[in-house]
Design a protein around this motif. Sequence first.
Motif, mmCIF file in Angstrom:
data_model
loop_
_atom_site.group_PDB
_atom_site.id
_atom_site.type_symbol
_atom_site.label_atom_id
_atom_site.label_comp_id
_atom_site.label_asym_id
_atom_site.label_seq_id
_atom_site.Cartn_x
_atom_site.Cartn_y
_atom_site.Cartn_z
ATOM 1 N N ALA A 193 -7.374 -4.995 -2.481
ATOM 2 C CA ALA A 193 -5.849 -5.380 -2.020
ATOM 3 C C ALA A 193 -6.270 -5.397 -0.427
ATOM 4 N N ARG A 194 -7.081 -4.575 0.295
ATOM 5 C CA ARG A 194 -7.171 -4.749 1.685
ATOM 6 C C ARG A 194 -7.954 -5.990 2.011
ATOM 7 N N GLN A 195 -9.009 -6.046 1.212
ATOM 8 C CA GLN A 195 -10.076 -7.418 1.613
ATOM 9 C C GLN A 195 -9.385 -8.452 1.444
ATOM 10 N N PHE A 196 -8.253 -8.728 0.712
ATOM 11 C CA PHE A 196 -7.365 -9.984 0.585
ATOM 12 C C PHE A 196 -6.010 -10.020 1.394
ATOM 13 N N ASP A 228 -8.696 -2.880 -7.030
ATOM 14 C CA ASP A 228 -8.470 -1.767 -6.411
ATOM 15 C C ASP A 228 -7.575 -1.827 -5.272
ATOM 16 N N GLY A 229 -7.720 -0.769 -4.614
ATOM 17 C CA GLY A 229 -7.063 -0.545 -3.072
ATOM 18 C C GLY A 229 -7.966 -1.450 -2.153
ATOM 19 N N LEU A 255 0.887 -1.386 -0.074
ATOM 20 C CA LEU A 255 -0.050 0.099 0.061
ATOM 21 C C LEU A 255 0.911 1.362 -0.173
ATOM 22 N N GLU A 256 2.188 1.199 0.713
ATOM 23 C CA GLU A 256 2.804 2.511 1.020
ATOM 24 C C GLU A 256 3.926 2.481 0.134
#
Length: 615
Positions: A150-153, A146-147, A128-129
């Motif tokens: 990425a966060r969900q998985f 999308d982001g 992410l960063e």
Amino acid sequence: MGILDDDVARVREATDLVALASEHLALKRVGRRYTGLCPFHAEKSPSFSINPEMSVYYCFGCQARGDAITFIRQVEHLDFVEAVERLAARAGITLHYDDENIPKDRQRKTRLSEAVGAAIDIYHRLLLESPDGGLARRYLRSRGFDGDVARQFKLGWAPDGFDVVSRELQQRKFSRTDLVDAGLSFVNRANKLQDQFRSRLMFPIYDGRGDPAGFGGRSLDDRGPKYKNSPETPIYQKSRLLYGLNWAKGEIVARGEVIICEGYTDVIAFVLAGAPNAVATCGTALADDHFQILKNLARKITLAYDADSAGQAAAERAYQWEQRFEVQFQVADLPAGRDPADVWKDDPEALLLALKQAEPFLQFRLERRLAAADLSSMEGRARAGEEAAAIVAQHPSDLVRDQYVMMLADRLQIDADHMRAAVTRATQRRPDEPKPQSVRTRTEESEPVVLPERPVDPRELDALRWAIHQPELVANWLDHALFADPIARAAFDALVEATTFHDALAMSDGAARSLLERLAVEDATPDAEPETLEARLVVNTVEPAARRMMQALQRSGDERTTDVAPLLDAVASCRANGDWPGARTAALELVAWITDREHDEEPRGAVALADSESR
Ligand SMILES: [Zn+2]
């Protein structure tokens, strides 16, 4: 066994079986019981039943039965210790072990899982960063993710550094051994710790319980293999893991169907399309172990491989798996050469349509063969017929084969008898494969042997049922001498000796235990006032026992029959007149008579009584 008995009992007491089972199936309250569709066999109307007071379940369809511990074992494929640990964690109970090595092993696995969990966080943050994570972010966007995805998985980025992640994990107090054992790092020739994954998009893999287990890493440049997975570790065993199962489990059970993909992004695409019951194998072909995990969750297996690999992937084993694990294969109708994630990116609805149009495995293979054949010429159709016959011949069921014979005869304009003969010839040419019977082996689960059910006198079962549900009704008079059936008798003995129902189960084995568990989930519904109910129970139970004893006495020329006959007559006539108190009094005298005699002559009396029925 490992865990101290007292702790096992505490765990069992602390676990609400209804709440536990509700996580795996929908339950409906019926009287004092709960019922639902059995999670252990396929059915359309509920035969799975729970008695919440006794905390036991029984399935009238497949005879699955037991308590909270057996339930979680069967559903999640755990061994006994794992199951108790699982429930203990749920109830916040600390367990004690009689073998010091077991908690050490368990602690070790927990430690390794924590290390993998910490690595998941680091990789995720870097995706992410970090500036060099841009490559991975661009790749994900190019696939349509999308982001939020990425966060969900919890997707991640393994940087190209030599030991970036190993160093950060060591700062978090994980030792070198922890990192190596967890498959996150390895020791290089310079004796330095080096990151296992470099310059890869990371897909975290969890076990079925949701504990971090390992990673699948996709290369985004041309270095190394396209996919690299964690090495085998105590917590990462690729044949026993399915990517996405931790998230999909509930949906798989609810839908009775699991979608199996080849790629991690395929699973994500299905979830985003609205089919959250998808999993992927983790860098290994579909194998027996996967079905050991899946068979209790769903019966319907949909392969969502690209069309070219689907046929090959399962061709060898599909029918064996269908028989052995009682599952059904179908193949999603994906366009050739395209995997689910591609299809989803262009049109999510098209992915759902591919599921909807899934075909049974045999049909899928035939359609592909027919599509490749030249059906315009007579020779072409004949050749296609021979090839199709060879495919049909592999199916183990005569009836299924014949269905396809008819279909092919019609499509290829070949006489059905000729088509059938071609299939028969192909069947005989079939290489020696194991006969269906030998395929159908029991699973490694050690299930207690259940004796074939013999009809037991329903009156004995009724007495036993009340002995379980409302012991005070029978406590004063019910005696083991009144049971002719040896299993019912053993079950009753266990109830008398045990202080709790679960102790009674623990001291019974095989058929007696099964009987107790079944009766515990059956309704004991009062059909009358308590006094009449008790009278009816006494009369119903003692009458057949007294008649058996009369016959035994007559056979041996014993003149004590004169004591029994008048009492039996009194019972019968009182009952006929609706005089339940009178019937009860006479019946209780019979009980006293029978039990006295039986207990005088133990053990011979007991044997004679039990045997008299079968002569
Ligand atoms: Zn069942």
